[in-house]
Design an enzyme around this catalytic site. Structure first.
Site, PDB file in Angstrom:
ATOM      1  N   GLN A   1       0.845  -1.194   0.000  1.00  0.00           N
ATOM      2  CA  GLN A   1       0.000   0.000   0.000  1.00  0.00           C
ATOM      3  C   GLN A   1       0.883   1.246   0.000  1.00  0.00           C
ATOM      4  OE1 GLN A   1      -3.201   0.012   2.911  1.00  0.00           O
ATOM      5  NE2 GLN A   1      -3.095   2.230   3.116  1.00  0.00           N
TER       6      GLN A   1
ATOM      7  N   HIS B   1       1.473   7.277  15.281  1.00  0.00           N
ATOM      8  CA  HIS B   1       0.539   6.216  14.906  1.00  0.00           C
ATOM      9  C   HIS B   1       1.232   4.858  14.767  1.00  0.00           C
ATOM     10  CE1 HIS B   1      -1.547   9.737  12.667  1.00  0.00           C
ATOM     11  NE2 HIS B   1      -1.978   9.678  13.911  1.00  0.00           N
TER      12      HIS B   1
ATOM     13  N   LYS C   1       7.236   0.659   7.278  1.00  0.00           N
ATOM     14  CA  LYS C   1       7.012   1.778   6.370  1.00  0.00           C
ATOM     15  C   LYS C   1       8.327   2.263   5.779  1.00  0.00           C
ATOM     16  CE  LYS C   1       3.119   3.485   9.085  1.00  0.00           C
ATOM     17  NZ  LYS C   1       2.633   4.583   9.925  1.00  0.00           N
TER      18      LYS C   1
ATOM     19  N   HIS D   1       4.932   6.064  14.686  1.00  0.00           N
ATOM     20  CA  HIS D   1       5.518   6.950  13.684  1.00  0.00           C
ATOM     21  C   HIS D   1       4.729   8.253  13.585  1.00  0.00           C
ATOM     22  CE1 HIS D   1       5.561   8.393   9.416  1.00  0.00           C
ATOM     23  NE2 HIS D   1       6.842   8.440   9.717  1.00  0.00           N
TER      24      HIS D   1
ATOM     25  N   TYR E   1       4.445   7.403   1.768  1.00  0.00           N
ATOM     26  CA  TYR E   1       4.951   6.228   2.455  1.00  0.00           C
ATOM     27  C   TYR E   1       4.386   4.947   1.872  1.00  0.00           C
ATOM     28  CZ  TYR E   1       1.009   7.636   5.560  1.00  0.00           C
ATOM     29  OH  TYR E   1      -0.190   8.074   6.074  1.00  0.00           O
TER      30      TYR E   1
ATOM     31  N   ASP F   1      -5.459  12.722  17.308  1.00  0.00           N
ATOM     32  CA  ASP F   1      -4.079  12.741  17.801  1.00  0.00           C
ATOM     33  C   ASP F   1      -3.935  13.453  19.145  1.00  0.00           C
ATOM     34  OD1 ASP F   1      -3.283  11.271  15.637  1.00  0.00           O
ATOM     35  OD2 ASP F   1      -2.345  12.938  14.576  1.00  0.00           O
TER      36      ASP F   1
END
Length: 182
Positions: free
Chosen positions: A46, A61, A71, A118, A131, A169
């Site tokens: 992805q 996250h 990632k 991250h 990413y 967040d």
């Protein structure tokens, strides 16, 4: 391609070769064989991209097992401070973080293996951030860590009064409140 190890095992800063001439530049942003030769075995499934303005801080996250993600991140336009926090409970660097500046000018990439939280802060007027992930996103496995946790002491290089965060967040738990995840 130059691979730069960090003090945290598994986190790698990657400097791809950039070819410049009067027309501009060319950079190979991913070549599976080159990354395999460098020890990066993640099979990316992805790709994501975001565009944000100065002061935006996204993160911290992670995806909970069994949907954890490695990632490979980069900033294609603008400049960000990219941060990874080691959440691997059996790691000698558990709870430590590492940050690297990524920009459209330096073309650096940051490889973050599974088991890390991250996030990044936008240091330029705008930034485009991309990413690659080795697992699909699963909303039910979404997790986070409060990016302003005073025990982590992360310097996001954005004054707290100028930070722009999502409501989600703002509500993540402190590091000491996280259960053992990885």
């Amino acid at each position: 391609m130059n691979i730069i190890p960090t003090p945290i095992e598994g986190l790698l800063v990657i400097e791809p070769q950039v070819f410049r001439d009067a027309r501009g530049y060319f950079v190979e942003t991913y070549n599976r064989q080159r990354y395999l030769d460098a020890g990066i075995t993640a099979e990316f499934v992805q790709d994501n991209q975001s565009c944000s303005s100065y002061g935006v801080v996204r993160g911290l996250h992670f995806q909970r097992p069994p949907y954890t993600q490695a990632k490979l991140v980069c900033c294609t336009q603008g400049k960000v401070l990219d941060v990874a926090v080691d959440l691997r409970h059996d790691s000698k660097t558990f709870g430590q973080w590492y940050a690297v500046e990524l920009s459209g000018e330096n073309h650096r990439q940051f490889f973050i293996p599974r088991g890390f939280a991250h996030g990044f802060s936008v240091l330029s007027d705008t930034a485009t951030f991309t990413y690659k992930c080795d697992n699909l996103y699963h909303p039910e496995a979404d997790g986070g860590l409060l990016l302003s946790d005073s025990n982590l002491k992360i310097d996001w290089r954005i004054p707290e009064s100028e930070r722009i965060l999502s409501e989600k967040d703002k509500k993540h738990p402190l590091f000491k409140e996280l259960p053992i995840i990885f």
